[in-house]
Design a protein around this motif. Structure first.
Motif, short mmCIF file in Angstrom:
data_model
loop_
_atom_site.label_atom_id
_atom_site.label_comp_id
_atom_site.label_asym_id
_atom_site.label_seq_id
_atom_site.Cartn_x
_atom_site.Cartn_y
_atom_site.Cartn_z
N SER A 197 1.02 -0.58 0.17
CA SER A 197 -0.11 -0.37 0.72
C SER A 197 0.99 1.22 -0.09
N LEU A 198 1.77 1.07 0.83
CA LEU A 198 3.07 2.05 0.00
C LEU A 198 3.90 2.47 -1.05
N GLN A 199 4.09 1.55 -1.93
CA GLN A 199 4.15 1.08 -2.86
C GLN A 199 4.28 2.93 -3.50
N PRO A 200 3.02 3.15 -4.28
CA PRO A 200 2.75 4.19 -5.05
C PRO A 200 3.99 5.82 -4.65
N TYR A 201 3.82 5.16 -2.74
CA TYR A 201 3.81 6.72 -2.42
C TYR A 201 6.27 6.64 -2.19
N LEU A 202 6.19 5.50 -2.45
CA LEU A 202 7.80 5.06 -2.33
C LEU A 202 8.31 5.31 -3.24
N ASP A 203 7.32 5.27 -4.54
CA ASP A 203 7.64 5.61 -5.81
C ASP A 203 7.79 7.26 -6.36
N GLN A 204 6.95 7.92 -6.00
CA GLN A 204 6.47 9.25 -5.75
C GLN A 204 7.55 10.26 -4.97
N ILE A 205 8.73 9.03 -4.04
CA ILE A 205 9.54 10.06 -3.65
C ILE A 205 10.44 10.01 -4.58
N ASN A 206 11.12 8.10 -5.38
CA ASN A 206 12.35 7.99 -5.95
C ASN A 206 11.68 9.39 -7.08
N GLN A 207 10.92 9.32 -7.75
CA GLN A 207 10.69 10.43 -8.83
C GLN A 207 11.20 12.41 -7.87
N ILE A 208 10.64 12.73 -7.08
CA ILE A 208 10.51 13.61 -6.20
C ILE A 208 12.56 13.82 -5.89
N GLU A 209 12.89 12.53 -5.74
CA GLU A 209 14.84 12.26 -5.64
C GLU A 209 15.28 12.70 -6.93
N GLU A 210 15.01 12.55 -7.87
CA GLU A 210 15.49 12.35 -9.21
C GLU A 210 15.19 13.51 -9.94
N GLN A 211 14.30 14.53 -9.57
CA GLN A 211 13.97 15.85 -9.75
C GLN A 211 15.20 16.39 -9.09
N VAL A 212 14.61 16.47 -7.86
CA VAL A 212 15.80 16.82 -6.58
C VAL A 212 17.22 17.81 -7.31
N THR A 213 17.65 16.22 -7.65
CA THR A 213 18.94 16.09 -8.49
C THR A 213 19.41 16.78 -9.30
N ALA A 214 17.91 17.03 -10.61
CA ALA A 214 18.48 17.65 -11.56
C ALA A 214 18.13 18.97 -11.55
N LEU A 215 17.07 19.32 -10.69
CA LEU A 215 17.18 20.71 -10.31
C LEU A 215 19.09 21.35 -9.58
N GLU A 216 19.74 20.28 -8.98
CA GLU A 216 20.41 20.95 -8.03
C GLU A 216 21.41 20.24 -9.12
N GLN A 217 21.41 20.02 -10.32
CA GLN A 217 22.24 20.34 -11.42
C GLN A 217 22.35 21.33 -12.10
N ALA A 218 21.40 21.49 -12.37
CA ALA A 218 21.07 22.99 -13.11
C ALA A 218 20.90 24.09 -12.37
N ALA A 219 21.05 24.11 -10.96
CA ALA A 219 21.59 24.89 -10.07
C ALA A 219 23.03 25.63 -9.77
N TYR A 220 23.75 24.09 -10.05
CA TYR A 220 24.68 23.88 -9.83
C TYR A 220 25.51 24.48 -11.96
N LYS A 221 24.95 24.83 -12.14
CA LYS A 221 24.98 25.19 -13.93
C LYS A 221 25.30 26.82 -13.93
N LEU A 222 23.78 26.94 -13.07
CA LEU A 222 23.79 28.78 -13.52
C LEU A 222 24.11 29.44 -12.17
N ASP A 223 24.89 28.44 -11.45
CA ASP A 223 26.08 29.20 -10.24
C ASP A 223 27.53 29.49 -11.41
N THR A 224 27.74 28.07 -11.91
CA THR A 224 29.33 28.22 -12.33
C THR A 224 28.91 29.72 -13.69
#
Length: 179
Positions: free
Chosen positions: A134-161
């Motif tokens: 029953s918690l699996q859909p929420y865990l999948d959403q957490i994994n997607q959010i983590e991937e998006q946060v990682t992509a956003l972090e890389q974009a922030a580093y590029k913008l900072d540079t």
């Protein structure tokens, strides 16, 4: 083939060879087989031969066995002692079987307890699996959010540079083509 005549007599004499005396008493204790008069119930001592022609050599007479105790009393005593012995052996065997029976009952109870525990563990494991499902859909959403946060972090580093590079160009006064 049965022996007859002289052969039978010879065999009969062989079977009647006297046994050696078996009640030698070397202790100083009184013999309990004495009669009331204080004399022992012994066979008469061997007699000396009156013919003494060979210079002091004695001749042997046939030894007689001492009086035997009552054989019926000895058999009765033996059977009583054997009965006590066998009763003890049977009692010990019966107690061993009783102990084994009690051990079997105890182990059976322990196995029943272990069965109940394993049933409870199985039931709890099924509950945990259902909750995880029953918690699996929420865990999948957490994994997607983590991937998006990682992509956003890389974009922030590029913008900072890029912003540091731009600030350096403005401060130096020389325009360079931007990437």
């Amino acid at each position: 083939m049965a022996a007859t005549g002289e052969e039978a007599a010879a065999m009969d004499n062989i079977s009647r060879v006297p046994a050696p005396p078996t009640d030698l008493n070397l202790s100083t204790e009184p013999d309990p087989r004495r009669d009331a008069g204080g004399t022992e119930n012994k066979a008469p001592a061997p007699k000396r031969s009156s013919n003494n022609n060979d210079g002091g050599v004695e001749t042997a007479e046939e030894a007689t066995e001492p009086a035997e105790p009552d054989i019926n009393e000895l058999c009765r005593d033996m059977f009583e002692k054997m009965a006590v012995f066998l009763q003890g052996e049977l009692t010990a065997t019966c107690e061993d079987y009783t102990l084994l029976e009690n051990m079997n009952k105890l182990s059976s109870l322990k196995y029943m307890e272990m069965k109940d525990i394993s049933i409870n563990i199985s039931r709890n494991l099924q509950d945990l699996n259902q909750k995880y499902a029953s918690l699996q859909p929420y865990l999948d959403q957490i994994n997607q959010i983590e991937e998006q946060v990682t992509a956003l972090e890389q974009a922030a580093y590029k913008l900072d540079t890029y912003s540091k590079k731009l600030a350096f160009e403005i401060a130096s006064g020389f325009p360079t083509p931007l990437d």
